[in-house]
Design a protein around this motif. Structure first.
Motif, PDB file in Angstrom:
ATOM      1  N   GLY A   1      54.460  47.020  48.154  1.00  0.00           N
ATOM      2  CA  GLY A   1      54.148  47.560  46.832  1.00  0.00           C
ATOM      3  C   GLY A   1      52.952  48.484  46.937  1.00  0.00           C
ATOM      4  N   ILE A   2      53.182  49.681  47.452  1.00  0.00           N
ATOM      5  CA  ILE A   2      52.068  50.599  47.754  1.00  0.00           C
ATOM      6  C   ILE A   2      52.154  51.899  46.956  1.00  0.00           C
ATOM      7  N   GLY A   3      52.709  51.803  45.758  1.00  0.00           N
ATOM      8  CA  GLY A   3      52.777  52.998  44.925  1.00  0.00           C
ATOM      9  C   GLY A   3      54.188  53.535  44.800  1.00  0.00           C
ATOM     10  N   VAL A   4      54.318  54.630  44.065  1.00  0.00           N
ATOM     11  CA  VAL A   4      55.640  55.165  43.745  1.00  0.00           C
ATOM     12  C   VAL A   4      55.682  56.685  43.922  1.00  0.00           C
ATOM     13  N   ILE A   5      56.903  57.200  43.996  1.00  0.00           N
ATOM     14  CA  ILE A   5      57.155  58.640  44.134  1.00  0.00           C
ATOM     15  C   ILE A   5      58.137  59.041  43.032  1.00  0.00           C
TER      16      ILE A   5
END
Length: 538
Positions: free
Chosen positions: A369-373
């Motif tokens: 869970g290290i961010g989104v694009i």
């Protein structure tokens, strides 16, 4: 509570009437929960007028009596949905449905509420909608199956649009309650659907599952889909959301390394982690909620994060430290100020996580869970304008730079009214819904700006932290209550102004601040510092 027949009404067999209070019992700006028959009703007095609506928020059934009443709107204390107390109509999200509204009569200093027997058990109401008329040759195409698309479709039908509505989603199921995925991972798909399947049939909304847009031809007004089909449109909504950012290190593709994106991913993570060693990479909202959920299900849970504390950038070190301690009490281990160098495996399956420090965490399952694009790759080669972070650029009306193409939700970069129209990308469920509504109204030439105030919540071990505003770039946090006692209200300050707030066990402060911000109020650092918080009661 005294119940009685309303004077002068006669014995109407289809109506239940209750004497709910004396006229003098409520002052302007006050609410009271009363009972009529077996139905709980929210009785409100504003500007000398009484009104009565359903007492429970249509989102997750929160008691609105605990919410914030500002003017003619009551805002839910839990997640920020707003309802007009005169009509019951939903005016701010989350949630989809409005409240039932009831007849109020004041006579001889007594207040009576009447409810039709047919609606005695109803706690929410679907706004009236039209359906499709086959002869109308007009198509609105919605790309994406999230909250923005759903609210857009419903708003179109609520405003008498009778053309064709097609919603295209890569998911296997129609729009669902995605925030639940990281909070309650082992749920049946039927329990998280935002609307049942027959709802779409009833209102003539076509939902095409397991399809994606691969390109847009803006000149011909056509979208090419992943199955090779070409779909024409008259107006288009791009609401494709974001995807989870994958790991960029050796071993990212090993079996057992998972991202949380789809309903199926949540079930898979739940099943894979039972009695197993889980490592969560990322200490922001998704990572922390997953770690919280798994804390009593996995054999062990470790969280790896790049900062000193979880949420440090967004909520600050004090709240981050408190959140970390909450999970540590449930035996969740934290490896902070760390980065992942490699996912180690054996026979194609994950077995460990190598950290920058050289430490190795034993792992059967790794959740990333290290961010989104933003999902905007399919727009490459079109004339549509996207920013350097891949977000689709829109104005306050959710219009892109191409006529008849709108965009809404997490995929957008939009002007935020409470920050002087600063262009932002905000991944909040409620904001996506608000933008879907605004896009629909502007498609119908009902000029409407998006002026919603961001509101979100996170749940750790059954405790909810609520947040409103836009705190990026804050320079100071002013606390009321005590973070270490897990009961607090935090004001985020930038340029001597309150730009955001967060709370735990301090309802309805954040809901009230959100509603005051929505009505244009600006609060100073001095007000936040004062012991007297009566300005929050405006």
């Amino acid at each position: 509570m005294n119940h009685g027949q309303e004077p002068g009404e006669g014995a109407d067999q289809d109506v239940v009437t209750g004497l709910v209070c004396q006229e003098a019992d409520l002052k302007d700006g006050q609410m009271k929960e009363v009972k009529v028959g077996d139905q709980e009703v929210l009785l409100v007095r504003t500007q000398g007028q009484y009104s009565a609506v359903g007492s429970r928020c249509s989102h997750y059934n929160a008691p609105l009596i605990k919410g914030a009443l500002v003017g003619d709107r009551v805002r839910c204390p839990f997640h920020g949905a707003c309802f007009n107390v005169r009509t019951g109509d939903i005016e701010e999200y989350p949630g989809l449905d409005s409240l039932p509204s009831y007849k109020v009569k004041v006579e001889d200093g007594k207040v009576y509420v009447s409810i039709n027997k047919n609606s005695l058990k109803l706690t929410k109401r679907v706004k009236e909608m039209c359906s499709m008329v086959p002869g109308i040759k007009h198509t609105i195409l919605l790309i994406g199956g999230g909250p923005a698309s759903l609210v857009c479709a419903e708003t179109l039908r609520q405003n008498c649009y009778q053309g064709r509505i097609i919603m295209v989603t890569k998911d296997n199921i129609p729009p669902f309650d995605k925030p639940k995925l990281s909070k309650a991972m082992n749920v049946d798909s039927s329990s998280i659907l935002l609307r049942p399947s027959d709802f779409y049939q009833q209102y003539g909304i076509e939902v095409w599952t397991q399809k994606e847009a691969v390109s847009v031809d803006t000149a011909d007004k056509a979208v090419k889909l992943s199955d090779g089909a070409l779909q024409q449109y008259d107006q288009l909504l791009i609401s494709t959301g974001c995807r989870a950012r994958p790991l960029d290190c050796p071993g990212w593709d090993l079996k057992g390394v998972t991202l949380l994106q789809r309903y199926e991913d949540a079930k898979e993570i739940h099943n894979a982690c039972l009695g197993q060693k889980a490592v969560v990479i990322g200490a922001s909202f998704i990572g922390m909620e997953v770690a919280s959920y798994l804390s009593d299900k996995a054999a062990s849970v470790a969280v790896v994060g790049p900062s000193r504390y979880p949420f440090e950038k967004s909520l600050g070190p004090e709240i981050g430290k408190m959140s970390m301690q909450m999970l540590e009490e449930q035996n969740v281990k934290f490896c902070m100020n760390e980065r992942v160098t490699e996912i180690q495996g054996e026979n194609g399956k994950v077995k460990g996580v190598l950290l920058k420090s050289g430490r190795v965490l034993v792992a059967d399952v790794v959740i990333v869970g290290i961010g989104v694009i933003p999902n905007s790759d399919f727009l490459l080669g079109s004339e549509l304008e996207v920013n350097s972070g891949k977000a689709v650029i829109v104005d306050k009306f959710m219009r892109t730079n191409i006529p008849d193409i709108f965009s809404a939700g997490d995929v957008t970069s939009f002007p935020l009214s409470i920050r002087g129209d600063q262009r932002v990308n905000v991944g909040h469920w409620q904001m996506s819904q608000a933008q879907g509504r605004v896009a629909a109204l502007n498609m119908l030439k009902k000029q409407t700006k998006c002026e919603s105030v961001p509101f979100f919540w996170t749940v750790l071990l059954g405790k909810s932290i609520r947040y409103t505003g836009y705190g990026e770039g804050y320079t100071e946090i002013i606390f009321k209550g005590k973070v270490e006692e897990r009961k607090f209200l935090a004001f985020y300050i930038k340029d001597d102004e309150v730009v955001a707030a967060a709370s735990l066990m301090f309802d309805p402060a954040v809901a009230r601040l959100a509603e005051l911000m929505a009505t244009g109020h600006v609060f100073t650092k001095a007000q936040a510092q004062a012991d007297d918080l009566s300005w929050l009661q405006m």
